[in-house]
Every structure is written in C-alpha cells, then in structure tokens.
Write a protein that holds these residues in place. Structure first.
Motif, PDB file in Angstrom:
ATOM      1  N   LYS A 124      32.491 -32.467 -40.296  1.00 13.45           N
ATOM      2  CA  LYS A 124      33.556 -33.055 -41.122  1.00 13.45           C
ATOM      3  C   LYS A 124      34.462 -33.931 -40.268  1.00 13.45           C
ATOM      4  O   LYS A 124      34.879 -35.010 -40.697  1.00 13.45           O
ATOM      5  N   HIS A 125      34.762 -33.496 -39.048  1.00 17.51           N
ATOM      6  CA  HIS A 125      35.598 -34.297 -38.157  1.00 17.51           C
ATOM      7  C   HIS A 125      34.903 -35.601 -37.786  1.00 17.51           C
ATOM      8  O   HIS A 125      35.526 -36.665 -37.780  1.00 17.51           O
ATOM      9  N   VAL A 126      33.620 -35.518 -37.484  1.00 10.57           N
ATOM     10  CA  VAL A 126      32.858 -36.717 -37.137  1.00 10.57           C
ATOM     11  C   VAL A 126      32.806 -37.662 -38.330  1.00 10.57           C
ATOM     12  O   VAL A 126      33.004 -38.875 -38.194  1.00 10.57           O
ATOM     13  N   ALA A 127      32.569 -37.118 -39.520  1.00 18.93           N
ATOM     14  CA  ALA A 127      32.521 -37.954 -40.724  1.00 18.93           C
ATOM     15  C   ALA A 127      33.863 -38.640 -40.966  1.00 18.93           C
ATOM     16  O   ALA A 127      33.911 -39.826 -41.312  1.00 18.93           O
ATOM     17  N   ALA A 128      34.959 -37.916 -40.765  1.00 21.40           N
ATOM     18  CA  ALA A 128      36.289 -38.511 -40.945  1.00 21.40           C
ATOM     19  C   ALA A 128      36.534 -39.624 -39.921  1.00 21.40           C
ATOM     20  O   ALA A 128      37.091 -40.676 -40.260  1.00 21.40           O
ATOM     21  N   LEU A 129      36.095 -39.399 -38.695  1.00 19.19           N
ATOM     22  CA  LEU A 129      36.246 -40.421 -37.661  1.00 19.19           C
ATOM     23  C   LEU A 129      35.440 -41.665 -38.017  1.00 19.19           C
ATOM     24  O   LEU A 129      35.937 -42.790 -37.935  1.00 19.19           O
ATOM     25  N   SER A 172      37.103 -43.531 -40.803  1.00 23.81           N
ATOM     26  CA  SER A 172      38.281 -44.228 -40.281  1.00 23.81           C
ATOM     27  C   SER A 172      37.879 -45.507 -39.534  1.00 23.81           C
ATOM     28  O   SER A 172      38.479 -46.561 -39.727  1.00 23.81           O
ATOM     29  N   LEU A 173      36.869 -45.409 -38.703  1.00 18.68           N
ATOM     30  CA  LEU A 173      36.415 -46.581 -37.945  1.00 18.68           C
ATOM     31  C   LEU A 173      35.843 -47.652 -38.864  1.00 18.68           C
ATOM     32  O   LEU A 173      36.086 -48.843 -38.672  1.00 18.68           O
ATOM     33  N   LEU A 174      35.090 -47.228 -39.869  1.00 16.33           N
ATOM     34  CA  LEU A 174      34.524 -48.199 -40.825  1.00 16.33           C
ATOM     35  C   LEU A 174      35.635 -48.862 -41.627  1.00 16.33           C
ATOM     36  O   LEU A 174      35.582 -50.061 -41.907  1.00 16.33           O
TER      37      LEU A 174
END
Length: 124
Positions: free
Chosen positions: A107-112, A115-117
C-alpha cells in the motif's frame, strides 16, 4: 466480501457441484488447504506447487488460478517473462520483488507511485 480467488473457486465448485474434498482429491492437496484458500484472506501468494495443484483440482488453467491468487494479494501479474525481458533492470527488480512485500508495504509503494505519477501529470 470474497476476493478474486475465493469468487473463482466458489463459482467453479458451484458450477461443477464439487466439494472442497473433490477439489483436494483431484489436485492432490489437503482438504484443509483448499478450504483455507476458498475462505481465508490471502496475505501472501501461495507456493507455486500449491497453485499448480489447485489449478489441477479445479480443472482450470494455471494462469487463471495464478492471476486470481495474485489479485487477491494485491499483486499485478505481468505476462510470462515480462520481468526477465524488461529492458530496464530497475523495473524488473520492482516487478519481481512486489510479492515479497507485506500488504501494508505494498500500500505504501502504491501510494508513492500514485504520488509520483500525479506529480508527473501536474508538471506536463
């Protein structure tokens, strides 16, 4: 709410009139494993041998079962060999390591990534 693997298993058992024991016998799995996969929330991908036996027991293609299990764990499955043939080694590493992360870490990776996209979209 049932996840993708649970839904697929329920539909298959209902359509064929099978029990967990039937699937276990056909696939060479313990009945308890079939029951667990059909009823419990997956937090990690099952072992490849388990998925192979489950596919055999459900009489479904392995790829169908693997994708349902991956979706249940929040993992996107790329086409066979995609990680190995990726021209970017960082992409290959990210793809190959996703299933080793905990659900919280995914979930943290997906949120990051989101955010980057979003930042990239905002600057375009």
């Amino acid at each position: 709410m049932a996840d993708a693997l649970q839904q697929m298993m329920k539909q298959r058992l209902d359509a064929q009139g099978w029990s967990y024991g039937d699937v276990a016998r056909l696939g060479g799995l313990p009945r308890s494993t079939v029951h667990h996969l059909a009823t419990a929330e997956l937090v990690r991908m099952p072992q490849p041998a388990t998925l192979e036996r489950l596919a055999r027991g459900l009489q479904l293609p392995l790829d169908v079962v693997r994708r349902a299990a991956a979706e249940s764990c929040g993992i996107h499955v790329y086409a066979e060999g995609a990680a190995a043939t990726s021209p970017d080694p960082e992409v290959a590493t990210l793809i190959a390591s996703l299933q080793q992360l905990s659900p919280a870490d995914r979930k943290h990776v997906a949120a990051l990534v989101d955010s980057l996209l979003q930042r990239a979209t905002d600057t375009d």
